[in-house]
Design a protein around this motif. Sequence first.
Motif, PDB file in Angstrom:
ATOM      1  N   ASN A 151      -0.731  -0.272  -4.422  1.00 24.89           N
ATOM      2  CA  ASN A 151      -2.141   0.088  -4.293  1.00 24.89           C
ATOM      3  C   ASN A 151      -2.249   1.354  -3.456  1.00 24.89           C
ATOM      4  O   ASN A 151      -2.004   1.307  -2.232  1.00 24.89           O
ATOM      5  N   TYR A 180       0.821  -1.211   0.000  1.00 21.80           N
ATOM      6  CA  TYR A 180       0.000   0.000   0.000  1.00 21.80           C
ATOM      7  C   TYR A 180       0.856   1.263   0.000  1.00 21.80           C
ATOM      8  O   TYR A 180       0.342   2.369  -0.131  1.00 21.80           O
ATOM      9  N   GLU A 211      -3.378   4.146  -1.012  1.00 21.14           N
ATOM     10  CA  GLU A 211      -4.307   4.238   0.115  1.00 21.14           C
ATOM     11  C   GLU A 211      -4.980   2.902   0.417  1.00 21.14           C
ATOM     12  O   GLU A 211      -6.116   2.852   0.906  1.00 21.14           O
ATOM     13  N   GLY A 212      -4.298   1.823   0.100  1.00 18.40           N
ATOM     14  CA  GLY A 212      -4.837   0.504   0.426  1.00 18.40           C
ATOM     15  C   GLY A 212      -5.984   0.048  -0.439  1.00 18.40           C
ATOM     16  O   GLY A 212      -6.626  -0.962  -0.135  1.00 18.40           O
ATOM     17  N   ASN A 213      -6.271   0.755  -1.518  1.00 14.71           N
ATOM     18  CA  ASN A 213      -7.375   0.395  -2.402  1.00 14.71           C
ATOM     19  C   ASN A 213      -6.865  -0.603  -3.449  1.00 14.71           C
ATOM     20  O   ASN A 213      -6.147  -0.238  -4.378  1.00 14.71           O
ATOM     21  N   THR A 214      -7.271  -1.862  -3.305  1.00  9.44           N
ATOM     22  CA  THR A 214      -6.753  -2.907  -4.199  1.00  9.44           C
ATOM     23  C   THR A 214      -7.298  -2.805  -5.620  1.00  9.44           C
ATOM     24  O   THR A 214      -6.831  -3.513  -6.514  1.00  9.44           O
ATOM     25  N   SER A 215      -8.294  -1.976  -5.845  1.00 10.08           N
ATOM     26  CA  SER A 215      -8.833  -1.811  -7.195  1.00 10.08           C
ATOM     27  C   SER A 215      -8.092  -0.724  -7.974  1.00 10.08           C
ATOM     28  O   SER A 215      -8.365  -0.502  -9.153  1.00 10.08           O
ATOM     29  N   LEU A 216      -7.154  -0.032  -7.316  1.00 13.93           N
ATOM     30  CA  LEU A 216      -6.385   1.023  -7.958  1.00 13.93           C
ATOM     31  C   LEU A 216      -4.901   0.658  -8.008  1.00 13.93           C
ATOM     32  O   LEU A 216      -4.401  -0.019  -7.107  1.00 13.93           O
TER      33      LEU A 216
END
Length: 404
Positions: free
Chosen positions: A151, A99, A153-158
């Motif tokens: 990723n 992240y 901010e910890g957003n796995t879709s980004l």
Amino acid sequence: MKKLFLFISIFSTVALWSQLKFEKGYFIDNQEKRHEVLIKNFDWLKNPTTFKYKTEENAEEKTATVDDVKEFQVFGYNKLIRYTGKINVYKNNLDNLSYSPEPDFRDAKIFLYQLSTGKKNLYSYFSNEIQNFFYSDESGEIKILIYKIYNPEGNTSLLAINDKYKSQLNNIFSDNEAALKMVKSTEYIDSDLIKIFNKYNQVTSEQSNLSLNKVKTKIHLALKPGVNFSKFKFYSPSSPQSYDANLSSIDPKFSAEMEYILPFNKGKWSLLLEATYSSMNANSKSIDNDRDISIKYGYMEFPIGVRYSMFLNDKSKIFTNVKFPILTLKTQDGSLKYTSTTYYSDTYFTLDRMSSSFIFGLGYSYNNKYFVELNSSMKRSISDFIYFRNYFTYNSISIGYNIF
């Protein structure tokens, strides 16, 4: 077929080890002493931490480590330089990214491949999905080029990229306009980085080819007409032999093969993708009551596989394959027909799509243009019957021509 399989297995093992030769090279020890030796050339994919050498052909084999050696090279290949410092150990696995944009540094003592030589030197390190590039200038200090996918901010879709290496390249080549123009389009891969460093260093075409050989791959496309020697057995394990039959035929086959030669171990390993069409048309007699039996079956298969080549000289090589069909298609309505007799009427069995099993091969190639290949398949079924069993096998011989 068992004998062929055994022969191929033994041949592959012997060929792999017999080709690892000691070749002329050198190493520099911790006292800056240069040793002209014979080095066992693995043409390593991953950066080694040790290597084996001999002082002469009949001398005892010895092992040198990264602790003992500052630099070594097999002549004709990229040299390896000892580096002690930070490496970025993040792995480019999209399912398990960090992240944080910050590099995951770890202390290491490793050998780096030197890919470009001049005022600005380029180095590479690859091991277990970790890919790092480094550079040095006139000062001699080796520094890492920073790159990381993460990723945000910890957003796995980004996905985001820390491409600090580009700003580093701008600083490295600030005095060279031609190299600066290349920075924006330079990806964090061997070939791109080699080109920009070679541009700056104004290396000769011969030197450029040497560095690019480390990442060079080749693709061959071949046409392979041939002949299948097919066998089909149909039997019932729990009933009388009135339907038991053994059929065999000699049928033409047509294949196209794509070979992707991998950029390590001197091009001995390659990946295969093949498309093959063949058929089986045969007539026979049933085992116990002399009924006429015929089989008609056409199919296409698409095997993938691995090839290992053993070079006999500059123009000749022997190779072994192992392939597995990822898809097999029936190209006509396959059937097994039993003619009528006094006691039996005409009987038909519908043949479905063929199952997959391993195919083993052995061949000889001349000048990377012409080759002959023998293949043997393991048992495969053509239909799943409730009360009957069946298996299909073939041995084949093909003559090939590499279009490119």
